[in-house]
Scaffold this motif. Structure first.
Motif, PDB file in Angstrom:
ATOM      1  N   MET A   1     -44.362 -38.846  65.776  1.00  0.00           N
ATOM      2  CA  MET A   1     -43.846 -38.741  64.428  1.00  0.00           C
ATOM      3  C   MET A   1     -43.074 -37.431  64.242  1.00  0.00           C
ATOM      4  N   LYS A   2     -43.605 -36.369  64.831  1.00  0.00           N
ATOM      5  CA  LYS A   2     -42.977 -35.060  64.662  1.00  0.00           C
ATOM      6  C   LYS A   2     -41.549 -35.056  65.209  1.00  0.00           C
ATOM      7  N   GLU A   3     -41.335 -35.709  66.350  1.00  0.00           N
ATOM      8  CA  GLU A   3     -40.002 -35.746  66.951  1.00  0.00           C
ATOM      9  C   GLU A   3     -39.017 -36.466  66.027  1.00  0.00           C
ATOM     10  N   GLN A   4     -39.470 -37.534  65.398  1.00  0.00           N
ATOM     11  CA  GLN A   4     -38.620 -38.288  64.476  1.00  0.00           C
ATOM     12  C   GLN A   4     -38.234 -37.423  63.260  1.00  0.00           C
ATOM     13  N   LEU A   5     -39.180 -36.644  62.767  1.00  0.00           N
ATOM     14  CA  LEU A   5     -38.903 -35.759  61.639  1.00  0.00           C
ATOM     15  C   LEU A   5     -37.943 -34.633  62.033  1.00  0.00           C
ATOM     16  N   ILE A   6     -38.100 -34.116  63.246  1.00  0.00           N
ATOM     17  CA  ILE A   6     -37.199 -33.061  63.735  1.00  0.00           C
ATOM     18  C   ILE A   6     -35.775 -33.599  63.832  1.00  0.00           C
ATOM     19  N   LYS A   7     -35.615 -34.806  64.359  1.00  0.00           N
ATOM     20  CA  LYS A   7     -34.281 -35.413  64.465  1.00  0.00           C
ATOM     21  C   LYS A   7     -33.652 -35.596  63.089  1.00  0.00           C
ATOM     22  N   ALA A   8     -34.441 -36.052  62.133  1.00  0.00           N
ATOM     23  CA  ALA A   8     -33.924 -36.248  60.772  1.00  0.00           C
ATOM     24  C   ALA A   8     -33.468 -34.920  60.171  1.00  0.00           C
ATOM     25  N   MET A   9     -34.214 -33.853  60.437  1.00  0.00           N
ATOM     26  CA  MET A   9     -33.843 -32.537  59.927  1.00  0.00           C
ATOM     27  C   MET A   9     -32.552 -32.048  60.596  1.00  0.00           C
ATOM     28  N   GLN A  10     -32.452 -32.208  61.906  1.00  0.00           N
ATOM     29  CA  GLN A  10     -31.264 -31.763  62.639  1.00  0.00           C
ATOM     30  C   GLN A  10     -30.020 -32.527  62.215  1.00  0.00           C
ATOM     31  N   ARG A  11     -30.181 -33.809  61.901  1.00  0.00           N
ATOM     32  CA  ARG A  11     -29.044 -34.643  61.493  1.00  0.00           C
ATOM     33  C   ARG A  11     -28.775 -34.581  59.991  1.00  0.00           C
ATOM     34  N   ASN A  12     -29.600 -33.803  59.282  1.00  0.00           N
ATOM     35  CA  ASN A  12     -29.431 -33.636  57.841  1.00  0.00           C
ATOM     36  C   ASN A  12     -29.557 -34.972  57.108  1.00  0.00           C
ATOM     37  N   GLN A  13     -30.500 -35.829  57.563  1.00  0.00           N
ATOM     38  CA  GLN A  13     -30.669 -37.170  57.020  1.00  0.00           C
ATOM     39  C   GLN A  13     -31.690 -37.202  55.887  1.00  0.00           C
ATOM     40  N   VAL A  14     -31.470 -38.126  54.970  1.00  0.00           N
ATOM     41  CA  VAL A  14     -32.458 -38.437  53.952  1.00  0.00           C
ATOM     42  C   VAL A  14     -33.367 -39.513  54.547  1.00  0.00           C
ATOM     43  N   ILE A  15     -34.677 -39.349  54.371  1.00  0.00           N
ATOM     44  CA  ILE A  15     -35.617 -40.317  54.937  1.00  0.00           C
ATOM     45  C   ILE A  15     -36.587 -40.820  53.867  1.00  0.00           C
ATOM     46  N   ASP A  16     -37.066 -42.039  54.070  1.00  0.00           N
ATOM     47  CA  ASP A  16     -38.117 -42.608  53.234  1.00  0.00           C
ATOM     48  C   ASP A  16     -39.438 -42.410  53.964  1.00  0.00           C
ATOM     49  N   LEU A  17     -40.413 -41.845  53.259  1.00  0.00           N
ATOM     50  CA  LEU A  17     -41.729 -41.590  53.839  1.00  0.00           C
ATOM     51  C   LEU A  17     -42.789 -42.438  53.164  1.00  0.00           C
ATOM     52  N   MET A  18     -43.733 -42.897  53.929  1.00  0.00           N
ATOM     53  CA  MET A  18     -45.004 -43.386  53.398  1.00  0.00           C
ATOM     54  C   MET A  18     -45.963 -42.239  53.694  1.00  0.00           C
ATOM     55  N   TYR A  19     -46.559 -41.699  52.638  1.00  0.00           N
ATOM     56  CA  TYR A  19     -47.327 -40.465  52.777  1.00  0.00           C
ATOM     57  C   TYR A  19     -48.691 -40.607  52.120  1.00  0.00           C
ATOM     58  N   MET A  20     -49.716 -40.077  52.785  1.00  0.00           N
ATOM     59  CA  MET A  20     -51.063 -40.085  52.220  1.00  0.00           C
ATOM     60  C   MET A  20     -51.412 -38.672  51.757  1.00  0.00           C
ATOM     61  N   SER A  21     -51.711 -38.541  50.466  1.00  0.00           N
ATOM     62  CA  SER A  21     -52.042 -37.232  49.909  1.00  0.00           C
ATOM     63  C   SER A  21     -53.440 -36.807  50.345  1.00  0.00           C
ATOM     64  N   LYS A  22     -53.799 -35.564  50.027  1.00  0.00           N
ATOM     65  CA  LYS A  22     -55.130 -35.065  50.376  1.00  0.00           C
ATOM     66  C   LYS A  22     -56.230 -35.916  49.743  1.00  0.00           C
ATOM     67  N   GLY A  23     -55.939 -36.482  48.572  1.00  0.00           N
ATOM     68  CA  GLY A  23     -56.914 -37.314  47.873  1.00  0.00           C
ATOM     69  C   GLY A  23     -56.980 -38.747  48.371  1.00  0.00           C
ATOM     70  N   GLY A  24     -56.140 -39.091  49.355  1.00  0.00           N
ATOM     71  CA  GLY A  24     -56.157 -40.432  49.922  1.00  0.00           C
ATOM     72  C   GLY A  24     -55.197 -41.402  49.258  1.00  0.00           C
ATOM     73  N   GLU A  25     -54.413 -40.930  48.293  1.00  0.00           N
ATOM     74  CA  GLU A  25     -53.443 -41.789  47.607  1.00  0.00           C
ATOM     75  C   GLU A  25     -52.199 -41.949  48.481  1.00  0.00           C
TER      76      GLU A  25
END
Length: 73
Positions: A1-25
């Motif tokens: 996952m980290k490599e995919q995020l690094i590529k998105a940052m280097q390419r200046n891309q907007v990405i859609d994330l599915m993210y789990m908060s600290k509370g599990g939401e």
């Protein structure tokens, strides 16, 4: 996952994330990554219209946004 995020940052891309908060939401966020550390990254969140810090291990999925330009004939 980290490599995919690094590529998105280097390419200046907007990405859609599915993210789990600290509370599990689980939330869907559209972000643009600003900087990364070993365990987290800072990104502009379009939903909150502010900079947010995300933990890499809490990212469930990341998909780059693909923009198509309209062709004028």
């Amino acid at each position: 996952m980290k490599e995919q995020l690094i590529k998105a940052m280097q390419r200046n891309q907007v990405i859609d994330l599915m993210y789990m908060s600290k509370g599990g939401e689980i939330t869907k966020r559209r972000v643009k990554i600003i900087k990364m550390t070993a365990e987290s990254f800072q990104a502009y969140c379009f939903a909150k219209q502010a900079k947010r810090t995300f933990i890499i291990d809490n990212v469930l999925a990341a998909v780059p946004q693909i923009y198509r330009e309209n062709e004028v004939v």
